[in-house]
Motif scaffolding. Sequence first.
Motif, PDB file in Angstrom:
ATOM      1  N   THR A   1      43.720  46.341  35.442  1.00  0.00           N
ATOM      2  CA  THR A   1      43.789  47.241  34.627  1.00  0.00           C
ATOM      3  C   THR A   1      42.441  47.881  34.517  1.00  0.00           C
ATOM      4  OG1 THR A   1      42.905  45.398  33.113  1.00  0.00           O
ATOM      5  CG2 THR A   1      45.317  46.002  32.979  1.00  0.00           C
ATOM      6  N   GLU A   2      41.257  47.468  34.818  1.00  0.00           N
ATOM      7  CA  GLU A   2      40.014  47.994  34.926  1.00  0.00           C
ATOM      8  C   GLU A   2      40.368  49.168  35.715  1.00  0.00           C
ATOM      9  OE1 GLU A   2      35.659  48.413  33.825  1.00  0.00           O
ATOM     10  OE2 GLU A   2      37.618  47.479  33.108  1.00  0.00           O
ATOM     11  N   ARG A   3      40.683  48.899  37.131  1.00  0.00           N
ATOM     12  CA  ARG A   3      40.939  49.950  38.365  1.00  0.00           C
ATOM     13  C   ARG A   3      42.037  50.846  37.883  1.00  0.00           C
ATOM     14  NH1 ARG A   3      40.310  45.089  41.626  1.00  0.00           N
ATOM     15  NH2 ARG A   3      38.558  45.282  42.819  1.00  0.00           N
ATOM     16  N   ASP A   4      43.098  50.465  37.263  1.00  0.00           N
ATOM     17  CA  ASP A   4      44.105  51.388  36.737  1.00  0.00           C
ATOM     18  C   ASP A   4      43.372  52.612  35.897  1.00  0.00           C
ATOM     19  OD1 ASP A   4      46.149  50.397  38.360  1.00  0.00           O
ATOM     20  OD2 ASP A   4      47.028  49.277  36.450  1.00  0.00           O
ATOM     21  N   LEU A   5      42.543  52.194  34.931  1.00  0.00           N
ATOM     22  CA  LEU A   5      41.952  53.002  33.998  1.00  0.00           C
ATOM     23  C   LEU A   5      41.026  54.017  34.928  1.00  0.00           C
ATOM     24  CD1 LEU A   5      41.305  53.896  31.066  1.00  0.00           C
ATOM     25  CD2 LEU A   5      39.539  52.327  31.044  1.00  0.00           C
ATOM     26  N   LEU A   6      40.227  53.345  35.618  1.00  0.00           N
ATOM     27  CA  LEU A   6      39.194  54.352  36.474  1.00  0.00           C
ATOM     28  C   LEU A   6      39.663  55.265  37.134  1.00  0.00           C
ATOM     29  CD1 LEU A   6      36.278  51.551  37.079  1.00  0.00           C
ATOM     30  CD2 LEU A   6      36.908  53.197  35.025  1.00  0.00           C
TER      31      LEU A   6
ATOM     32  N   LYS B   1      25.385  38.722  30.186  1.00  0.00           N
ATOM     33  CA  LYS B   1      24.848  37.168  30.433  1.00  0.00           C
ATOM     34  C   LYS B   1      25.113  36.972  32.033  1.00  0.00           C
ATOM     35  CE  LYS B   1      26.329  34.206  27.304  1.00  0.00           C
ATOM     36  NZ  LYS B   1      27.185  33.364  26.557  1.00  0.00           N
ATOM     37  N   GLY B   2      24.171  37.516  32.606  1.00  0.00           N
ATOM     38  CA  GLY B   2      24.194  37.337  33.984  1.00  0.00           C
ATOM     39  C   GLY B   2      25.577  37.923  34.942  1.00  0.00           C
ATOM     40  N   ARG B   3      26.382  38.394  34.236  1.00  0.00           N
ATOM     41  CA  ARG B   3      27.674  38.877  34.859  1.00  0.00           C
ATOM     42  C   ARG B   3      27.409  40.408  35.334  1.00  0.00           C
ATOM     43  NH1 ARG B   3      33.077  37.000  31.965  1.00  0.00           N
ATOM     44  NH2 ARG B   3      33.992  37.092  34.072  1.00  0.00           N
ATOM     45  N   VAL B   4      28.020  40.997  36.141  1.00  0.00           N
ATOM     46  CA  VAL B   4      27.851  42.482  36.565  1.00  0.00           C
ATOM     47  C   VAL B   4      29.236  43.128  36.708  1.00  0.00           C
ATOM     48  CG1 VAL B   4      26.984  44.050  37.790  1.00  0.00           C
ATOM     49  CG2 VAL B   4      25.612  42.076  37.359  1.00  0.00           C
ATOM     50  N   ASN B   5      29.503  44.093  35.924  1.00  0.00           N
ATOM     51  CA  ASN B   5      30.800  44.905  36.215  1.00  0.00           C
ATOM     52  C   ASN B   5      30.715  45.755  37.525  1.00  0.00           C
ATOM     53  OD1 ASN B   5      33.123  46.372  36.252  1.00  0.00           O
ATOM     54  ND2 ASN B   5      33.351  46.376  34.041  1.00  0.00           N
TER      55      ASN B   5
ATOM     56  N   ARG C   1      30.113  51.080  40.528  1.00  0.00           N
ATOM     57  CA  ARG C   1      30.477  51.874  41.506  1.00  0.00           C
ATOM     58  C   ARG C   1      31.039  53.212  41.069  1.00  0.00           C
ATOM     59  NH1 ARG C   1      31.794  46.849  43.891  1.00  0.00           N
ATOM     60  NH2 ARG C   1      33.916  47.195  43.559  1.00  0.00           N
ATOM     61  N   TRP C   2      32.046  52.998  40.281  1.00  0.00           N
ATOM     62  CA  TRP C   2      32.719  54.338  39.793  1.00  0.00           C
ATOM     63  C   TRP C   2      31.881  55.285  38.865  1.00  0.00           C
ATOM     64  CZ3 TRP C   2      33.672  56.059  34.637  1.00  0.00           C
ATOM     65  CH2 TRP C   2      34.566  56.976  34.502  1.00  0.00           C
ATOM     66  N   THR C   3      30.768  54.734  38.291  1.00  0.00           N
ATOM     67  CA  THR C   3      30.077  55.510  37.523  1.00  0.00           C
ATOM     68  C   THR C   3      29.005  56.593  38.332  1.00  0.00           C
ATOM     69  OG1 THR C   3      28.073  54.114  37.174  1.00  0.00           O
ATOM     70  CG2 THR C   3      29.766  54.033  35.635  1.00  0.00           C
ATOM     71  N   GLU C   4      28.922  56.155  39.648  1.00  0.00           N
ATOM     72  CA  GLU C   4      28.254  57.244  40.408  1.00  0.00           C
ATOM     73  C   GLU C   4      28.551  58.625  40.344  1.00  0.00           C
ATOM     74  OE1 GLU C   4      28.174  54.928  44.103  1.00  0.00           O
ATOM     75  OE2 GLU C   4      27.317  53.241  43.405  1.00  0.00           O
TER      76      GLU C   4
END
Length: 301
Positions: free
Chosen positions: A232-237, A259-263, A268-271
Amino acid sequence: MKGEIVRSPLFYVGDKYKLMREIRSHFPTTIGRLIEPFVGGGSVFMNTCAPICLANDIDTYVIRLHNWLSTYKDNPNELMAVLTDAINKYGLSFSLIRDEIPRDLKKAYPKTYFAKFNKDAYGKMRDDFNTSGKKDNCLLYLLLIYGFNRMLRFNSKGSFNLPVGNVDFNQNTKDALVDYIAAINQRHLIFSSLDFRVFLANIEYQPNDLIYLDPPYLITFSEYNKIWNEDTERDLLALLDQLNEREVKFAISNVTHYKGRVNEIFLRWTEAYNVYPIKSNYISFNDNTIKNFNEVLVTNY
């Protein structure tokens, strides 16, 4: 838009109420239509100067409450009367107009006396809502107001199952309702409850549109984020990339580190776009403490 920031009467967990002054500082000066695929409690449209708002959320109960509250836009006194009748019917505390909590209960449970006082009445109201077909929007709203963390939560069988909270109908609740009625009287609102992909695909975009998105966060643990995954994240982007090619303006809130996790997908999309750090107040459903993490607002304008 200047002046006071007002809060939604749905008190949505993780809403953007406390961040609105900062977020809207990055909005275009002129917005013809504000388009929200993930409207939640509505704090964004309430605090944005847009004469027309298309407000969508996949949660049908959230949209039901928006539509129900909107029916009282011309008669807020009737709304208060309906809510008061239900509160009195079940014998719930009502600190807006009376202090009826026994002193002994306050002394014995100084931090949870509302929950102790309202437990049985709340349980009866919840049972009535569930057994009557879950159609009573007044009861649904009061279950949210008196419920734990002021959430809407249903079990796998579709029954509302949130326990009582240590809150009640107070001055803040009334103020939020008054502000909401004022907000919906100042703009034309169209509510819908669709998958965000369907919602965004069916809009004929106009030059002064702004899409504001506050989707579930992929890497956090809120109850509302359980429906979200990498697909769903990829679909939205991907949809936002397509809208960017059509020169449709958008702004999206998201969390990049938690908390140590990275999206990594989102990072990558925000670049390709403009990224603004936001001082966040995100609160987890499972842990009501403010966490160290990075929230951003990304725009294509």
